[in-house]
Design an enzyme around this catalytic site. Structure first.
Site, PDB file in Angstrom:
ATOM      1  N   GLU A 105       0.723  -1.097  -0.121  1.00  0.00           N
ATOM      2  CA  GLU A 105       0.229  -0.089   0.124  1.00  0.00           C
ATOM      3  C   GLU A 105       0.886   1.606   0.217  1.00  0.00           C
ATOM      4  O   GLU A 105       1.738   1.521   1.124  1.00  0.00           O
ATOM      5  CB  GLU A 105      -1.233  -0.401   0.848  1.00  0.00           C
ATOM      6  CG  GLU A 105      -1.766   1.554   0.985  1.00  0.00           C
ATOM      7  CD  GLU A 105      -2.056   1.622   2.417  1.00  0.00           C
ATOM      8  OE1 GLU A 105      -3.073   3.133   2.653  1.00  0.00           O
ATOM      9  OE2 GLU A 105      -2.477   0.895   3.316  1.00  0.00           O
ATOM     10  N   ASP A 170       9.604   5.764  15.706  1.00  0.00           N
ATOM     11  CA  ASP A 170      10.042   6.738  15.091  1.00  0.00           C
ATOM     12  C   ASP A 170      10.319   7.783  16.300  1.00  0.00           C
ATOM     13  O   ASP A 170       9.530   7.444  17.296  1.00  0.00           O
ATOM     14  CB  ASP A 170       8.628   7.153  14.596  1.00  0.00           C
ATOM     15  CG  ASP A 170       7.970   8.540  14.933  1.00  0.00           C
ATOM     16  OD1 ASP A 170       9.322   9.446  14.464  1.00  0.00           O
ATOM     17  OD2 ASP A 170       6.544   9.247  14.365  1.00  0.00           O
ATOM     18  N   ASP A 172      11.171  11.776  17.744  1.00  0.00           N
ATOM     19  CA  ASP A 172      10.366  12.940  17.834  1.00  0.00           C
ATOM     20  C   ASP A 172      11.930  14.048  18.650  1.00  0.00           C
ATOM     21  O   ASP A 172      11.007  13.475  19.776  1.00  0.00           O
ATOM     22  CB  ASP A 172       8.773  13.529  17.419  1.00  0.00           C
ATOM     23  CG  ASP A 172       8.433  12.460  16.397  1.00  0.00           C
ATOM     24  OD1 ASP A 172       9.265  12.308  15.264  1.00  0.00           O
ATOM     25  OD2 ASP A 172       7.326  12.569  16.382  1.00  0.00           O
ATOM     26  N   SER A 221      13.636  13.257   9.280  1.00  0.00           N
ATOM     27  CA  SER A 221      12.361  12.892   8.527  1.00  0.00           C
ATOM     28  C   SER A 221      12.081  14.757   7.859  1.00  0.00           C
ATOM     29  O   SER A 221      11.031  14.442   7.220  1.00  0.00           O
ATOM     30  CB  SER A 221      11.151  13.292   9.939  1.00  0.00           C
ATOM     31  OG  SER A 221      10.995  14.184  11.053  1.00  0.00           O
ATOM     32  N   GLY A 222      13.042  15.667   8.210  1.00  0.00           N
ATOM     33  CA  GLY A 222      12.874  16.603   7.607  1.00  0.00           C
ATOM     34  C   GLY A 222      12.785  17.507   7.745  1.00  0.00           C
ATOM     35  O   GLY A 222      13.109  18.901   8.169  1.00  0.00           O
ATOM     36  N   ARG A 224      11.129  17.275  12.353  1.00  0.00           N
ATOM     37  CA  ARG A 224      11.524  16.956  14.119  1.00  0.00           C
ATOM     38  C   ARG A 224      12.424  15.643  14.134  1.00  0.00           C
ATOM     39  O   ARG A 224      12.409  15.522  15.266  1.00  0.00           O
ATOM     40  CB  ARG A 224      10.566  17.549  14.662  1.00  0.00           C
ATOM     41  CG  ARG A 224       9.073  17.060  14.074  1.00  0.00           C
ATOM     42  CD  ARG A 224       8.313  17.237  15.446  1.00  0.00           C
ATOM     43  NE  ARG A 224       6.951  16.957  15.049  1.00  0.00           N
ATOM     44  CZ  ARG A 224       5.401  16.918  15.425  1.00  0.00           C
ATOM     45  NH1 ARG A 224       6.239  18.438  16.508  1.00  0.00           N
ATOM     46  NH2 ARG A 224       4.097  16.789  15.400  1.00  0.00           N
ATOM     47  N   HIS A 227      13.137   8.187  11.705  1.00  0.00           N
ATOM     48  CA  HIS A 227      12.744   6.776  11.440  1.00  0.00           C
ATOM     49  C   HIS A 227      13.155   5.377  11.902  1.00  0.00           C
ATOM     50  O   HIS A 227      14.834   6.211  10.912  1.00  0.00           O
ATOM     51  CB  HIS A 227      11.621   6.995  10.525  1.00  0.00           C
ATOM     52  CG  HIS A 227      10.448   8.369  10.444  1.00  0.00           C
ATOM     53  ND1 HIS A 227       9.824   8.467   9.607  1.00  0.00           N
ATOM     54  CD2 HIS A 227       9.722   8.709  11.378  1.00  0.00           C
ATOM     55  CE1 HIS A 227       9.138   9.903   9.427  1.00  0.00           C
ATOM     56  NE2 HIS A 227       9.518   9.795  11.048  1.00  0.00           N
ATOM     57  N   ASP A 385       7.844   6.296  19.946  1.00  0.00           N
ATOM     58  CA  ASP A 385       6.490   6.048  19.479  1.00  0.00           C
ATOM     59  C   ASP A 385       5.935   5.408  19.572  1.00  0.00           C
ATOM     60  O   ASP A 385       5.275   4.409  17.838  1.00  0.00           O
ATOM     61  CB  ASP A 385       5.823   7.265  18.887  1.00  0.00           C
ATOM     62  CG  ASP A 385       4.724   7.829  18.405  1.00  0.00           C
ATOM     63  OD1 ASP A 385       3.437   7.023  18.927  1.00  0.00           O
ATOM     64  OD2 ASP A 385       4.628   8.777  17.681  1.00  0.00           O
ATOM     65  N   HIS A 394       0.153   0.834  10.093  1.00  0.00           N
ATOM     66  CA  HIS A 394       0.299   1.446  10.655  1.00  0.00           C
ATOM     67  C   HIS A 394       1.641   2.498   9.433  1.00  0.00           C
ATOM     68  O   HIS A 394       2.332   1.977   8.475  1.00  0.00           O
ATOM     69  CB  HIS A 394       1.315   1.747  11.294  1.00  0.00           C
ATOM     70  CG  HIS A 394       1.094   3.280  12.074  1.00  0.00           C
ATOM     71  ND1 HIS A 394       1.785   4.387  11.537  1.00  0.00           N
ATOM     72  CD2 HIS A 394       0.183   3.884  13.479  1.00  0.00           C
ATOM     73  CE1 HIS A 394       1.531   6.093  12.232  1.00  0.00           C
ATOM     74  NE2 HIS A 394       1.246   5.457  13.049  1.00  0.00           N
TER      75      HIS A 394
END
Length: 493
Positions: A105, A170, A172, A221-222, A224, A227, A385, A394
């Site tokens: 997907e 992930d 942050d 992530s570009g 903050r 991954h 997270d 997800h």
């Protein structure tokens, strides 16, 4: 001295600051103005808003994004990864599983926040053509289903099942706001980036050493966060329960505003400290010394000292620790400050070994040692997270996307060189297109290479993608195909 390796922070222009200014403009616009100055103020506000909009369009716009997808996006490398070198065009060959690509997907976020899920494709060309046509502002990668996701509407929901997906993590930087003094929320700079580096090194070590994983892709992530895509066969097939068990093994930080203790190693119950925790601690201590103490200066104020000392589990230790840190509050010798912290816990451990039931300090050496680890982990241990990691279906943003708030590329990080990675200097959508145009001017025929990213700084990012991740996947696939061929030929050659 300990902070000498950290550069002075520079300011990053982010969408966060733009939003703040825009809100200020809207508030001013909606307030009644007096007749004498109203027109002038409105014109000035309109000019500022127009300038902000133009500046935002320079960072990110559909026109620039269309050029990026037409000329620069590394489709072939991404296809190799997400198909795991199972090209549907080679479906006639033994060992090629076309479902890995065709049942994957993809989700697109289009202009004006139009959200399109359950996209899937027969071939690389179909995927490439659709991205160029739709020009998504964001591409998310989802699971591999038992049916092609594009057929979802024709299949009953109980039969449509997510079978595989990379185990993803992930982290942050905004989750570290209670232990950083340089930035808040989505802001990030060179002073707090080491917190992300510590997370990368701890996670990379645990996943490779404790779980034997080899195919780990680390991505900025570009804006903050970072991954991690764990792409080994064994974890791709994990269900929710298996993923949860792995997460529970890794996760230590349980803090929130209401918790006094952010990390609980439960040393008294387990009567020991796990080897994985000890190894993580050795990784974390230098980052606590250099980043938390020296750069963030978290113990240079009484409030900071109180926050730290409040995590001490034993009253005697808390009292001695507060006294020691208050004595050092104005000191910039952060190595000595760390020595004072360790000394308090070492003395308490010695006292615990000699204590009797009448002493106020009733704690084992293990519990005291674990408490210091807990306090260090509360500042620098990776804060995950977990819901992103737990669920098979997800979605997570694809590498090489452009972050719409900053215009930065979702770059690849070499975990062995993450301390050298600078989140502020990553290529932007505009800088890449300028490099591409400039490269075309400098060539004799005025033409760029057919693979456009080779003419830009994206070349180094793709190189890192290959050397740290993709090349090993390819070698593993080639090895499997050779083994299969030998088996079909009647045995080992």
């Amino acid at each position: 001295e300990n902070s000498a390796n950290f550069q002075k922070p520079t300011f990053l222009f982010t969408q966060k600051s733009m939003i703040g200014r825009k809100r200020a403009y809207e508030e001013i616009r909606d307030q009644p103005c007096d007749q004498e100055h109203g027109d002038t103020d409105n014109k000035r506000d309109e000019t500022q808003a127009t300038a902000q909009q133009q500046q935002a369009e320079q960072v990110f716009s559909k026109q620039l994004l269309q050029i990026y997808y037409d000329r620069l996006f590394p489709y072939q490398d991404m296809f190799h990864w997400l198909s795991y070198f199972n090209d549907p065009e080679n479906s006639n060959l033994s060992g090629i599983d076309t479902k890995i690509w065709r049942n994957r997907e993809f989700s697109f976020t289009l202009k004006d926040d139009i959200y399109v899920r359950y996209q899937s494709y027969k071939s690389l060309k179909d995927w490439q053509d659709d991205i160029r046509k739709k020009c998504p502002y964001k591409i998310d990668i989802g699971a591999m289903y038992n049916f092609e996701p594009s057929r979802k509407k024709t299949i009953s929901s109980d039969r449509f099942v997510a079978e595989e997906k990379e185990l993803v993590f992930d982290i942050d930087i905004s989750d570290y706001d209670d232990v950083r003094t340089c930035c808040k929320e989505a802001g990030i700079c060179r002073r707090c980036w080491p917190l992300m580096c510590c997370g990368i090194k701890v996670m990379d070590h645990i996943l490779r050493r404790d779980f034997g994983l080899t195919h780990l892709l680390w991505v900025f992530s570009g804006r903050r966060g970072i991954h991690c895509w764990c792409s080994d066969d064994v974890v791709r097939s994990f269900d929710v329960q298996q993923r949860s068990c792995l997460i529970d093994y890794i996760k230590l930080y349980i803090g929130n505003e209401m918790n006094q203790f952010k990390v609980d190693l439960q040393a008294e119950k387990t009567r020991g400290i796990h080897d994985s925790v000890l190894r993580a601690y050795h990784i974390c201590v230098p980052y606590f010394q250099q980043c938390s103490l020296a750069t963030q200066q978290v113990l240079d104020t009484e409030a900071g000292i109180d926050y730290f000392v409040n995590m001490a589990r034993f009253p005697d230790i808390a009292y001695d620790l507060r006294q020691a840190l208050l004595e050092e509050i104005d000191s910039t010798d952060y190595a000595h400050k760390w020595e004072r912290i360790e000394s308090v816990f070492e003395k308490a451990a010695v006292k615990a070994g000699k204590s009797n039931n009448g002493d106020t300090l009733k704690a084992s050496k293990v519990a005291i040692r674990a408490n210091l680890m807990e306090m260090v982990f509360s500042y620098v241990y990776p804060r995950l997270d977990v819901e992103v990691s737990r669920h098979v279906n997800h979605l997570l943003k694809a590498p090489f996307c452009i972050h719409p708030k900053t215009g930065k590329v979702c770059s690849i990080i070499d975990p062995s060189k993450c301390d050298e990675f600078d989140p502020l200097s990553q290529p932007t959508l505009l800088s890449l297109i300028n490099e591409y145009n400039e490269s075309g001017k400098q060539k004799n025929n005025g033409q760029n290479s057919q693979i456009g990213w080779r003419d830009t700084s994206l070349k180094e990012i793709v190189k890192t993608f290959r050397t740290t991740f993709l090349d090993d996947l390819q070698r593993e696939k080639v090895s499997k195909l050779k083994q299969l061929q030998q088996q079909q030929n009647g045995g080992w050659q």
